[in-house]
Design a protein around this motif. Sequence first.
Motif, PDB file in Angstrom:
ATOM      1  N   ASP A  15       0.829  -1.200   0.000  1.00 40.60           N
ATOM      2  CA  ASP A  15       0.000   0.000   0.000  1.00 40.60           C
ATOM      3  C   ASP A  15       0.867   1.254   0.000  1.00 40.60           C
ATOM      4  OD1 ASP A  15      -2.329  -1.538   0.172  1.00 40.60           O
ATOM      5  OD2 ASP A  15      -2.235  -1.591   2.369  1.00 40.60           O
ATOM      6  N   HIS A  69      -6.640   3.671  -4.324  1.00 38.51           N
ATOM      7  CA  HIS A  69      -6.070   2.582  -3.530  1.00 38.51           C
ATOM      8  C   HIS A  69      -6.983   2.171  -2.387  1.00 38.51           C
ATOM      9  CE1 HIS A  69      -1.997   2.301  -5.304  1.00 38.51           C
ATOM     10  NE2 HIS A  69      -2.192   3.583  -5.599  1.00 38.51           N
ATOM     11  N   ARG A  70      -6.922   0.890  -2.078  1.00 39.84           N
ATOM     12  CA  ARG A  70      -7.758   0.326  -1.011  1.00 39.84           C
ATOM     13  C   ARG A  70      -7.398   0.911   0.348  1.00 39.84           C
ATOM     14  NH1 ARG A  70      -6.666  -3.281   2.753  1.00 39.84           N
ATOM     15  NH2 ARG A  70      -4.588  -3.549   1.856  1.00 39.84           N
ATOM     16  N   ALA A  71      -6.100   1.058   0.599  1.00 34.92           N
ATOM     17  CA  ALA A  71      -5.658   1.534   1.904  1.00 34.92           C
ATOM     18  C   ALA A  71      -4.434   2.434   1.742  1.00 34.92           C
ATOM     19  CB  ALA A  71      -5.322   0.351   2.819  1.00 34.92           C
ATOM     20  N   SER A 107      -9.848   5.758   3.783  1.00 32.67           N
ATOM     21  CA  SER A 107      -8.822   4.762   3.438  1.00 32.67           C
ATOM     22  C   SER A 107      -7.491   5.033   4.136  1.00 32.67           C
ATOM     23  CB  SER A 107      -8.605   4.731   1.922  1.00 32.67           C
ATOM     24  OG  SER A 107      -8.149   5.989   1.457  1.00 32.67           O
ATOM     25  N   THR A 109      -4.946   5.527   7.208  1.00 32.06           N
ATOM     26  CA  THR A 109      -4.643   5.268   8.619  1.00 32.06           C
ATOM     27  C   THR A 109      -3.370   6.036   8.943  1.00 32.06           C
ATOM     28  OG1 THR A 109      -5.597   3.050   8.454  1.00 32.06           O
ATOM     29  CG2 THR A 109      -4.202   3.513  10.362  1.00 32.06           C
TER      30      THR A 109
END
Length: 215
Positions: A15, A69-71, A107, A109
Amino acid sequence: ALVASFLDPALRAGDPVLAVVDAAKRDEMRATLGPAGDVVTFCDARAVGGNPAQLIPVWRNFVDANAGHRALWGVSQALWPERSSCEVVECLQHEVLLNIALADAVSLTLLCPFDESSLPAAAVSGAVGHHPCVRTAGTTRRNPRYLDVDPATLLSDPLPGAPEDAAVFAFTDANLPELRAHVAALADRLGLGREQAGDIVLAVDEVATNSYRYG
């Protein structure tokens, strides 16, 4: 080690990762992460975050540039030992505003590490209160000390007094050119570049003119 454990899922999944840290922390992260850390994009926190208000656009741009992007993962260092007391106040405001500015970035963190061994206890305590979660020993949990602060209340605090060595210049609308020349001379004495000096002269002129006409 704490940052490495936080980023482990991101590195294994490939990621996007952005670390806004100073040069010393960057080198420590690279040494700890090893070859896996090559996928991390580093940004010099002291270069872009001298004014803490410039940090949020960095994170906004990162989120927008990686929207598919997913994460997304980030490490954000806003405080360092050399921060002045006024800068610490700005950093704490930044932490509150960051929660709002990135509220839609589901998405992302983001880890905001604080080195308790080198930072003032009051600064660390204040920063902890502005984060909904806290991470210690490799685990993340809800922060029982989190304060859901209305950012407007942060801006109601009184401004600090002028420093004892502040330059003093009495003005009216009749001697504004002299004021501009005075500020330009100060900027030159400090070694500022032409563009930055011009910006400061313009800013002071605007404040002085409006305070005299409408204050």
